[in-house]
Design a protein around this motif. Sequence first.
Motif, PDB file in Angstrom:
ATOM      1  N   VAL A   1      26.591 -45.133 -45.521  1.00  0.00           N
ATOM      2  CA  VAL A   1      26.336 -43.888 -44.960  1.00  0.00           C
ATOM      3  C   VAL A   1      27.548 -43.437 -44.126  1.00  0.00           C
TER       4      VAL A   1
ATOM      5  N   THR B   1      35.049 -43.689 -52.211  1.00  0.00           N
ATOM      6  CA  THR B   1      34.103 -44.511 -52.496  1.00  0.00           C
ATOM      7  C   THR B   1      33.005 -43.610 -53.280  1.00  0.00           C
TER       8      THR B   1
ATOM      9  N   ASP C   1      25.614 -41.576 -41.399  1.00  0.00           N
ATOM     10  CA  ASP C   1      25.176 -42.314 -40.406  1.00  0.00           C
ATOM     11  C   ASP C   1      25.203 -41.640 -39.103  1.00  0.00           C
TER      12      ASP C   1
ATOM     13  N   ASP D   1      36.465 -52.925 -44.877  1.00  0.00           N
ATOM     14  CA  ASP D   1      36.463 -52.632 -43.220  1.00  0.00           C
ATOM     15  C   ASP D   1      35.042 -53.075 -43.107  1.00  0.00           C
TER      16      ASP D   1
HETATM   17  N1  MSP Z   1      28.650 -46.077 -40.965  1.00  0.00           N
HETATM   18  C1  MSP Z   1      29.186 -46.998 -41.450  1.00  0.00           C
HETATM   19  C2  MSP Z   1      28.582 -47.609 -42.644  1.00  0.00           C
HETATM   20  C3  MSP Z   1      27.325 -47.949 -42.737  1.00  0.00           C
HETATM   21  S1  MSP Z   1      26.466 -48.265 -44.252  1.00  0.00           S
HETATM   22  C4  MSP Z   1      25.228 -48.843 -43.914  1.00  0.00           C
HETATM   23  C5  MSP Z   1      30.779 -46.765 -41.646  1.00  0.00           C
HETATM   24  N2  MSP Z   1      31.168 -45.497 -41.991  1.00  0.00           N
HETATM   25  S2  MSP Z   1      32.444 -44.928 -42.061  1.00  0.00           S
HETATM   26  O1  MSP Z   1      32.486 -43.551 -41.936  1.00  0.00           O
HETATM   27  O2  MSP Z   1      33.366 -45.473 -41.337  1.00  0.00           O
HETATM   28  O3  MSP Z   1      32.781 -45.164 -43.589  1.00  0.00           O
HETATM   29  C6  MSP Z   1      33.478 -46.225 -43.952  1.00  0.00           C
HETATM   30  C7  MSP Z   1      33.531 -46.368 -45.669  1.00  0.00           C
HETATM   31  O4  MSP Z   1      34.234 -45.304 -45.829  1.00  0.00           O
HETATM   32  C8  MSP Z   1      34.384 -47.755 -46.098  1.00  0.00           C
HETATM   33  O5  MSP Z   1      33.714 -48.581 -46.231  1.00  0.00           O
HETATM   34  C9  MSP Z   1      34.750 -47.104 -47.282  1.00  0.00           C
HETATM   35  O6  MSP Z   1      33.717 -47.082 -48.069  1.00  0.00           O
HETATM   36  C10 MSP Z   1      34.993 -45.498 -47.039  1.00  0.00           C
HETATM   37  N3  MSP Z   1      36.465 -45.124 -46.357  1.00  0.00           N
HETATM   38  C11 MSP Z   1      36.762 -44.619 -45.264  1.00  0.00           C
HETATM   39  N4  MSP Z   1      38.049 -44.927 -45.079  1.00  0.00           N
HETATM   40  C12 MSP Z   1      38.723 -45.713 -45.923  1.00  0.00           C
HETATM   41  C13 MSP Z   1      40.191 -45.786 -46.241  1.00  0.00           C
HETATM   42  N5  MSP Z   1      41.025 -45.487 -45.638  1.00  0.00           N
HETATM   43  N6  MSP Z   1      40.063 -46.218 -47.385  1.00  0.00           N
HETATM   44  C14 MSP Z   1      39.364 -46.494 -48.201  1.00  0.00           C
HETATM   45  N7  MSP Z   1      38.095 -46.145 -48.209  1.00  0.00           N
HETATM   46  C15 MSP Z   1      37.550 -45.944 -46.787  1.00  0.00           C
HETATM   47  O7  MSP Z   1      31.686 -47.664 -41.638  1.00  0.00           O
END
Ligand code: MSP
Length: 482
Positions: free
Chosen positions: A13, A27, A52, A260
């Motif tokens: 999320v 993703t 989230d 990450d």
């Molecule tokens: N909210 C948390 C996740 C909670 S899951 C129970 C979070 N959110 S986030 O908005 O930061 O999203 C992270 C996710 O977004 C990464 O794990 C990936 O799936 C996607 N990505 C965000 N930036 C990215 C890149 N620069 N490259 C590839 N995927 C990335 O963490």
Amino acid sequence: MKNKKTFYVTTPVYYTNASPHVGHIYTTIAADILARWNCLLGKDVFFLTGTDEHGQKVQEAAEKAGKTPKQFVDKIAKEFQEVFKLLNISNDNFIRTTNLFHEKEVQKTLQELYNKKYIYKGFYKANYCVGCEQYKTDSDLVDGKCLLHKTIPELREEEAYLFKLSKFQNSLLKLIKAGKYQILPEIRRKEIISFIEGGLKDISISRLKEKVSWGIELPFDKKHTCFIWVDAFWNYITGLKEKNVFDKFWPADVQLMAKDIIRVHATIWPALLLATGNKLPRTLFVHGYFTINGEKMSKSLGNVIDPVYLVKKYGCDGVRYYLMRNFVFGEDGDFSESVLAERHNNELANKLGNLVSRVTSLAEKYGAEKTENKLLKKLKLKEIEKHVENYKFDKALNEIFAFIDICNEYVQKNKIWETKNKKQLYELLDSIKAIAIILSPFIPETSEKIAKSLGFEIKLENISKPLSVERIKKSEILFKKI
Ligand code: MSP
């Protein structure tokens, strides 16, 4: 008991502190391909994505924008939903962690964990990076700064409720080593094993409400709000329960995310599931991280790529195709718009687009005569299937495009525009049908257009069912060159 014919896929999320960018859609597109692929295989699929929305990072972003957190997250959640719609994402639910049903379920779970004594009151001292919304150990920092956000984390020293994560260290290790909780690719499995072997400590799962008010209240102590990750993880369960399909689809078949968030994800989450007597997801697949022309994507560098802009310029299939074809899923990659444009023009427009337009226009003029399609034997279906099963989307697309090349060569070599050979035209039309079906999880909009113009349905069994060709009309232009 979960039926083998079901398939449940999730994305993380996403935080609603800022608009969606190309990392988020990466993703989500991959999850969509898995969802559509498994649908094609005849499985009953559930695909969950969402936002989230609690926590300090979101609270601070709202304050900065001069909005209430609720107004702020409503706006950003809508942006995520809109961009996913533009990209033809076929999710079955979009969970928002601020919805009441989710909040109540999280509170029930917290109470259960507290009753079972997996949560206890204590004192917590640790460094916290708000950008990551994660606690950091000294070894996570370089020059005292978070590697990803390049900021010095806050030191938190306060009364808190802790979750007995340490208690699950051995069982988690066993499950991961035995492959019962599969972590892919192998390099990530090893990373997690050594991380857990380094020792799991109990973690704080609460913050004083006076510090972070934008969160779910602990049901047993209203002075505290729940740590965002515990709240967020539970989405994978409430997203099903909300639709009354938990028993049918749990456990998840695959959970996608980037590297990450793997450490929190592969430790706290399965431990929470074990503590509440739930089954663990079967697979966690970790893909790489994008940079933009070699640099980290970040607001401050001003290089964040807006997916809406991309879709408007290259179409949803242009974007989906580039992201899945250009990068090895599981490895880091560098996003480049010029490569996107090149692939759009050279592969989608020149190869696929031309094949369809040429063959349908010849067939409209000269007709097609049903015959055995020998050409189709060159489409390596088994290999393609294996590649998708192994998350090798780029290889699957390479294989499909190798067949498109074969078809284009067939037109060229046989000079069909001169011979007007109706049987060969039939073979080509029937092959285009197979191409459209097998490409449909990747570029669904284009596949639908082809299916409509040739008059077949997108179903796996139709690959081997001969196409009926009473009236063939020249197809519309599928991709405009940019
Ligand atoms: N909210 C948390 C996740 C909670 S899951 C129970 C979070 N959110 S986030 O908005 O930061 O999203 C992270 C996710 O977004 C990464 O794990 C990936 O799936 C996607 N990505 C965000 N930036 C990215 C890149 N620069 N490259 C590839 N995927 C990335 O963490």
